[in-house]
Scaffold this motif. Structure first.
Motif, PDB file in Angstrom:
ATOM      1  N   ALA A   1       0.825  -1.211   0.000  1.00 44.63           N
ATOM      2  CA  ALA A   1       0.000   0.000   0.000  1.00 44.63           C
ATOM      3  C   ALA A   1       0.855   1.256   0.000  1.00 44.63           C
ATOM      4  N   PHE A   2       1.875   1.306   0.831  1.00 42.41           N
ATOM      5  CA  PHE A   2       2.693   2.510   0.913  1.00 42.41           C
ATOM      6  C   PHE A   2       3.631   2.655  -0.285  1.00 42.41           C
ATOM      7  N   SER A   3       3.951   1.554  -0.954  1.00 39.70           N
ATOM      8  CA  SER A   3       4.776   1.683  -2.149  1.00 39.70           C
ATOM      9  C   SER A   3       3.944   2.130  -3.344  1.00 39.70           C
ATOM     10  N   ALA A   4       2.631   1.901  -3.317  1.00 38.74           N
ATOM     11  CA  ALA A   4       1.766   2.301  -4.423  1.00 38.74           C
ATOM     12  C   ALA A   4       1.269   3.734  -4.293  1.00 38.74           C
ATOM     13  N   VAL A   5       1.375   4.333  -3.134  1.00 38.47           N
ATOM     14  CA  VAL A   5       0.868   5.692  -2.934  1.00 38.47           C
ATOM     15  C   VAL A   5       1.547   6.711  -3.847  1.00 38.47           C
ATOM     16  N   PRO A   6       2.867   6.692  -4.035  1.00 40.16           N
ATOM     17  CA  PRO A   6       3.466   7.678  -4.949  1.00 40.16           C
ATOM     18  C   PRO A   6       2.986   7.531  -6.391  1.00 40.16           C
TER      19      PRO A   6
ATOM     20  N   THR B   1       0.000   7.171  -7.364  1.00 41.38           N
ATOM     21  CA  THR B   1      -1.256   7.892  -7.557  1.00 41.38           C
ATOM     22  C   THR B   1      -1.017   9.337  -7.960  1.00 41.38           C
ATOM     23  N   LEU B   2       0.159   9.859  -7.725  1.00 37.94           N
ATOM     24  CA  LEU B   2       0.463  11.229  -8.134  1.00 37.94           C
ATOM     25  C   LEU B   2       0.583  11.349  -9.648  1.00 37.94           C
ATOM     26  N   TYR B   3       0.889  10.257 -10.331  1.00 42.06           N
ATOM     27  CA  TYR B   3       1.047  10.286 -11.777  1.00 42.06           C
ATOM     28  C   TYR B   3      -0.256  10.090 -12.527  1.00 42.06           C
ATOM     29  N   VAL B   4      -1.295   9.630 -11.858  1.00 42.58           N
ATOM     30  CA  VAL B   4      -2.579   9.386 -12.497  1.00 42.58           C
ATOM     31  C   VAL B   4      -3.427  10.648 -12.385  1.00 42.58           C
ATOM     32  N   PRO B   5      -3.831  11.226 -13.523  1.00 45.91           N
ATOM     33  CA  PRO B   5      -4.636  12.444 -13.454  1.00 45.91           C
ATOM     34  C   PRO B   5      -6.051  12.138 -12.957  1.00 45.91           C
ATOM     35  N   PRO B   6      -6.720  13.135 -12.425  1.00 50.53           N
ATOM     36  CA  PRO B   6      -8.097  12.908 -11.973  1.00 50.53           C
ATOM     37  C   PRO B   6      -9.019  12.599 -13.155  1.00 50.53           C
TER      38      PRO B   6
END
Length: 66
Positions: free
Chosen positions: A9-14, A16-21
């Motif tokens: 979970a914590f490795s996947a959090v960064p 999400t910054l690359y995926v636009p809304p």
């Protein structure tokens, strides 16, 4: 098992910054659909010429390799 879950979970959090809304993706998808719709008539008209050119290229490549 819980430690593995938190590690993933914590490795996947960064990422999400690359995926636009989603609201930004709607305009992008609409623009792509419009582009494909407008270019379809030119693509259909050019398709026989492109097919002939590609077949000639492949024919010459395979003729040279033998």
């Amino acid at each position: 098992m819980l430690q593995l879950f938190f590690a993933v979970a914590f490795s996947a959090v960064p990422l999400t910054l690359y995926v636009p809304p989603i609201r930004s993706l709607n305009l992008f998808v609409e623009t792509l659909e419009n582009l494909f719709r407008q270019s379809a008539r030119y693509t259909l008209r050019a398709y026989p010429s492109i097919r002939l050119a590609v077949s000639r290229i492949f024919h010459s490549l395979f003729r040279l390799s033998t």
